[in-house]
Design a protein around this motif. Structure first.
Motif, PDB file in Angstrom:
ATOM      1  N   SER A  64       0.831  -1.209   0.000  1.00  0.00           N
ATOM      2  CA  SER A  64       0.000   0.000   0.000  1.00  0.00           C
ATOM      3  C   SER A  64       0.863   1.255   0.000  1.00  0.00           C
ATOM      4  O   SER A  64       0.552   2.232  -0.685  1.00  0.00           O
ATOM      5  N   ALA A  65       1.934   1.224   0.755  1.00  0.00           N
ATOM      6  CA  ALA A  65       2.835   2.380   0.794  1.00  0.00           C
ATOM      7  C   ALA A  65       3.449   2.638  -0.581  1.00  0.00           C
ATOM      8  O   ALA A  65       3.527   3.789  -1.030  1.00  0.00           O
ATOM      9  N   PHE A  66       3.870   1.574  -1.266  1.00  0.00           N
ATOM     10  CA  PHE A  66       4.408   1.732  -2.622  1.00  0.00           C
ATOM     11  C   PHE A  66       3.344   2.267  -3.577  1.00  0.00           C
ATOM     12  O   PHE A  66       3.628   3.099  -4.427  1.00  0.00           O
ATOM     13  N   GLU A  67       2.122   1.789  -3.436  1.00  0.00           N
ATOM     14  CA  GLU A  67       1.029   2.249  -4.299  1.00  0.00           C
ATOM     15  C   GLU A  67       0.722   3.728  -4.052  1.00  0.00           C
ATOM     16  O   GLU A  67       0.529   4.498  -4.991  1.00  0.00           O
ATOM     17  N   VAL A  68       0.693   4.131  -2.799  1.00  0.00           N
ATOM     18  CA  VAL A  68       0.463   5.543  -2.469  1.00  0.00           C
ATOM     19  C   VAL A  68       1.586   6.397  -3.047  1.00  0.00           C
ATOM     20  O   VAL A  68       1.347   7.465  -3.626  1.00  0.00           O
ATOM     21  N   ARG A  69       2.805   5.918  -2.930  1.00  0.00           N
ATOM     22  CA  ARG A  69       3.949   6.658  -3.489  1.00  0.00           C
ATOM     23  C   ARG A  69       3.824   6.789  -5.003  1.00  0.00           C
ATOM     24  O   ARG A  69       4.061   7.849  -5.578  1.00  0.00           O
ATOM     25  N   ARG A  70       3.422   5.702  -5.683  1.00  0.00           N
ATOM     26  CA  ARG A  70       3.251   5.726  -7.136  1.00  0.00           C
ATOM     27  C   ARG A  70       2.156   6.725  -7.541  1.00  0.00           C
ATOM     28  O   ARG A  70       2.326   7.511  -8.468  1.00  0.00           O
ATOM     29  N   VAL A  71       1.054   6.705  -6.826  1.00  0.00           N
ATOM     30  CA  VAL A  71      -0.056   7.613  -7.133  1.00  0.00           C
ATOM     31  C   VAL A  71       0.355   9.066  -6.896  1.00  0.00           C
ATOM     32  O   VAL A  71       0.043   9.951  -7.701  1.00  0.00           O
ATOM     33  N   MET A  72       1.065   9.322  -5.822  1.00  0.00           N
ATOM     34  CA  MET A  72       1.503  10.691  -5.535  1.00  0.00           C
ATOM     35  C   MET A  72       2.497  11.180  -6.579  1.00  0.00           C
ATOM     36  O   MET A  72       2.462  12.339  -6.992  1.00  0.00           O
ATOM     37  N   THR A  73       3.392  10.302  -7.028  1.00  0.00           N
ATOM     38  CA  THR A  73       4.348  10.660  -8.074  1.00  0.00           C
ATOM     39  C   THR A  73       3.613  10.971  -9.372  1.00  0.00           C
ATOM     40  O   THR A  73       3.920  11.947 -10.050  1.00  0.00           O
ATOM     41  N   GLN A  75       0.491  11.986  -9.667  1.00  0.00           N
ATOM     42  CA  GLN A  75      -0.244  13.234  -9.484  1.00  0.00           C
ATOM     43  C   GLN A  75       0.678  14.431  -9.666  1.00  0.00           C
ATOM     44  O   GLN A  75       0.326  15.412 -10.328  1.00  0.00           O
ATOM     45  N   LYS A  76       1.874  14.360  -9.115  1.00  0.00           N
ATOM     46  CA  LYS A  76       2.832  15.454  -9.260  1.00  0.00           C
ATOM     47  C   LYS A  76       3.203  15.656 -10.727  1.00  0.00           C
ATOM     48  O   LYS A  76       3.270  16.786 -11.211  1.00  0.00           O
ATOM     49  N   ARG A  77       3.417  14.544 -11.448  1.00  0.00           N
ATOM     50  CA  ARG A  77       3.751  14.627 -12.865  1.00  0.00           C
ATOM     51  C   ARG A  77       2.595  15.246 -13.658  1.00  0.00           C
ATOM     52  O   ARG A  77       2.805  16.097 -14.527  1.00  0.00           O
ATOM     53  N   LEU A  78       1.363  14.855 -13.347  1.00  0.00           N
ATOM     54  CA  LEU A  78       0.199  15.422 -14.038  1.00  0.00           C
ATOM     55  C   LEU A  78       0.046  16.908 -13.750  1.00  0.00           C
ATOM     56  O   LEU A  78      -0.301  17.691 -14.644  1.00  0.00           O
TER      57      LEU A  78
END
Length: 180
Positions: A64-73, A75-78
């Protein structure tokens, strides 16, 4: 449309499902201990099951922590892409305003028109008479080769959606071909 179309969208739901099952097992085990006392026999009373549940919870927490990190990354890119697109749109406007030979005042009025301001609102913002704004709008439309505000706006929408404007043989801008 199902959230399980591919592995990337199913993965977080799988983690949540695993965590939910583990929490339910631990809660059920604790309630059974409270109601019937500590039982040493059976699967529920077995320390192996509790240890397995804890391992699954830890692994799913890491996932879950890796998934949250991926989603946040992502979002930042978008957000960066939207920021860049906004800057590019401003550049696109400037390029067209320059190619049409708009004066700085006409450029200001064209921008306000594209933003949806009324003639009265544009006059108020620019501290000029409505007649002046109407004359500037007519000059903008003539220079852009359009008949009104809607066509002016559609020039930019078409370009954003379908690519660069196509030049006709008479030198006037034409709409880009809409893909079918």
């Amino acid at each position: 449309m199902s959230p399980f179309n591919n592995w990337k969208t199913a993965w977080p739901w799988l983690l949540i499902g695993l965590q939910s099952i583990c929490v339910l097992v631990l809660v059920f085990e604790e309630f059974s201990d409270l109601l019937w006392g500590e039982q040493t026999t059976g699967l529920i009373g077995n320390d192996v099951l509790e240890n397995l549940v804890i391992v699954v919870l830890v692994v799913s927490l890491i996932g879950s922590a890796f998934e949250v990190r991926r989603v946040m990354t992502r979002q930042k890119r978008l957000e960066q892409q939207v920021k860049a697109a906004s800057g590019e749109f401003a550049n696109l406007l400037e390029e067209h305003f320059d190619s049409w030979g708009l004066t700085p005042s006409e450029g200001d009025v064209a921008l306000l028109a594209l933003k949806g301001f009324s003639i009265a609102e544009m006059a108020s913002v620019r501290k000029t008479a409505e007649g002046t704004v109407k004359a500037q709008c007519n000059a903008i439309y003539r220079k852009a080769g359009v008949t009104g505000r809607t066509q002016l706006l559609s020039l930019f929408i078409d370009e954003l959606l379908y690519g660069a404007l196509v030049e006709q043989t008479d030198g006037q801008p034409a709409r880009a071909a809409v893909p079918t």
